[in-house]
Design an enzyme around this catalytic site. Structure first.
Site, short mmCIF file in Angstrom:
data_model
loop_
_atom_site.label_atom_id
_atom_site.label_comp_id
_atom_site.label_asym_id
_atom_site.label_seq_id
_atom_site.Cartn_x
_atom_site.Cartn_y
_atom_site.Cartn_z
N PRO A 79 -4.33 99.96 6.78
CG PRO A 79 -4.11 97.95 7.95
CD PRO A 79 -3.94 99.44 8.10
CB SER A 108 -4.80 95.34 3.18
OG SER A 108 -5.52 94.16 3.37
CB SER A 250 -7.04 99.55 15.75
OG SER A 250 -7.99 99.25 14.75
CG HIS A 252 -10.83 95.90 11.96
ND1 HIS A 252 -9.89 94.93 12.10
CD2 HIS A 252 -11.10 95.96 10.63
CE1 HIS A 252 -9.61 94.39 10.92
NE2 HIS A 252 -10.32 95.02 10.00
NE ARG A 255 -14.58 97.59 7.68
CZ ARG A 255 -15.40 97.81 6.66
NH1 ARG A 255 -16.22 98.84 6.68
NH2 ARG A 255 -15.39 97.01 5.62
N GLY A 285 -12.08 106.27 13.75
CA GLY A 285 -12.88 107.48 13.96
C GLY A 285 -12.15 108.79 13.75
CB ILE A 286 -8.62 109.73 13.02
CG1 ILE A 286 -8.04 109.05 14.27
CG2 ILE A 286 -7.86 111.02 12.66
CD1 ILE A 286 -7.92 109.91 15.50
NE ARG A 287 -14.35 109.29 9.69
CZ ARG A 287 -13.69 108.15 9.93
NH1 ARG A 287 -12.39 108.16 10.19
NH2 ARG A 287 -14.32 106.99 9.89
NE ARG A 307 -16.34 102.82 8.20
CZ ARG A 307 -15.97 102.37 9.40
NH1 ARG A 307 -15.01 103.00 10.09
NH2 ARG A 307 -16.54 101.28 9.90
#
Ligand SMILES: Cc1cc2nc3c(=O)[nH]c(=O)nc-3n(C[C@H](O)[C@H](O)[C@H](O)COP(=O)(O)O)c2cc1C
Length: 365
Positions: A79, A108, A250, A252, A255, A285-287, A307
């Site tokens: 979200p 969200s 999480s 966040h 943030r 941080g999952i990329r 993000r």
């Protein structure tokens, strides 16, 4: 001619070129010194994979279920408020992108398109993420989610007070679009509300949120309840005791409160404590597909991306969100093959190595 993005970093770089400076910074930033945001990445990178070889890995199955809902892969869309800042179709495009990839979008509370508008175009399962502001508002949103056919309620529990991103304060960023779920409503505004009358700037009940509200939420809806933002085994155990169905480990994306452990470092003790009594998920941080594999092998059922959804939206709307998810699918699939794994539901714990110094147990509190 520009090349197609081949990984999430390419999407990020392209989105940076496309988005206005202040929007880019609002999306990318973390709280305060952004130490936790960086730690989410360095901790995932500190985990190692141990390939297992000489096994038949021709057929690999990435499909699973999340709270009983079938998904084509163990990655969902987190979200996030206000997707219109990245694409004019906002959350509608995100829902369609997630649907194209056969996975869940968590919508969200603070969206630019409403629950009903998103439900109308969604092609995959949707959950409601709830920011608790008052019982009246929460009950109203949960009812609307039930009527719209949403599959679960995901209550965010890690945001007792607002944390403006410092980059956004400096840029005088103010979210430019309406919060569509409150359209036409006289939601409490007043002296503490930001210039655009954002109802989220006014949130006294967020600081009063306790396990009493969790019990209350359980009592008002038959939908499964997920808590988002749990950081440690004590709260995870309380979630089990309060009959919660899932926990999203999480921070966040770093943030909210800075200077915490990364999500992935918090995970092993939570997995051990919960011991299969509710479903666990992870974000922050999952990329890479290898990040997904690491988290799954350590005990979560699925992971979320935050993000990157904005990067996908900025680059290509629904197609961009779909593109991001498909890159993660391909990378996860490849990482599984290299590690001798054929099903996301039956991963071996031993393919991931954790630094010995990890976890809350290494600190004195
Ligand atoms: C711009 C932005 C807005 C967000 N808004 C919300 C929100 O409204 N509610 C919420 O629970 N989390 C929100 N998040 C946090 C995400 O759900 C998620 O936890 C986080 O982004 C995951 O980390 P990642 O960005 O490193 O993938 C937001 C994240 C971003 C980047």
């Amino acid at each position: 001619m520009r090349l197609e993005p081949i990984n999430l970093h390419d999407y990020e770089a392209r989105a940076k070129e496309l988005l206005p400076y202040n929007v880019w910074n609002e999306v990318e930033s973390g709280a305060m010194d952004e130490v936790t945001t960086r730690r989410n990445r360095t901790a995932l990178e500190a985990l190692v994979l141990k390939p297992r070889l000489l096994r038949d890995v021709q057929h690999r199955d990435l499909s699973t279920t999340i709270l009983g809902t079938p998904v084509s892969m163990p990655v969902f869309v987190c979200p996030a408020g206000g997707h219109k800042i990245a694409h004019t179709d906002g959350e509608k495009a995100t829902a369609q992108g997630a649907g194209m990839s056969g996975t869940i979008m968590v919508l969200s509370t603070g969206t630019n398109y409403s629950i009903e508008e998103v439900a109308e175009v969604a092609t995959g399962p949707v959950w409601l993420q709830l920011n608790h502001r008052s019982k009246d508002l929460s009950q109203m949103l949960v009812r609307r989610a039930e009527e719209a056919g949403f599959k679960a309620v995901c209550l965010t529990v890690d945001s007792p007070v607002p944390v403006p991103q410092e980059r956004s304060i400096r840029n005088r960023y103010d979210h430019p679009f309406e919060r569509a779920n409150f359209r036409g409503m006289n939601v409490k505004t007043g002296a503490t509300v930001s210039a655009t009358g954002d109802p989220f700037a006014w949130r006294p009940d967020a600081a009063r949120l306790t396990w009493e509200e969790i019990d209350w939420l359980r009592s008002i809806t038959p939908l499964p309840l997920v808590l988002k933002g749990i950081r440690g085994p004590e709260d995870a155990l309380l979630a089990v005791e309060h009959g919660v169905n899932g926990v999203l480990v999480s921070n966040h994306g770093g943030r909210q409160v800075d200077m915490t452990l990364s999500s992935i470092e918090s995970l092993p003790e939570i997995v051990e404590t919960v011991n299969g009594r509710l479903e666990l998920y992870l974000d922050s941080g999952i990329r890479r597909g290898s990040d997904v594999l690491k988290a799954l092998a350590l005990g979560v059922r699925a992971v979320g991306i935050g993000r990157p959804l904005f990067w996908g939206l900025a680059v290509g709307g629904a197609e961009g969100v779909h593109g991001i998810l498909e890159i993660l699918r391909k990378e996860l699939d490849r990482a599984m093959a290299f590690c001798g794994q054929t099903s996301v539901q039956h991963l071996e714990r031993g393919i991931v190595g954790i630094p010995r110094t990890w976890g809350l147990g290494e600190y004195d509190f």
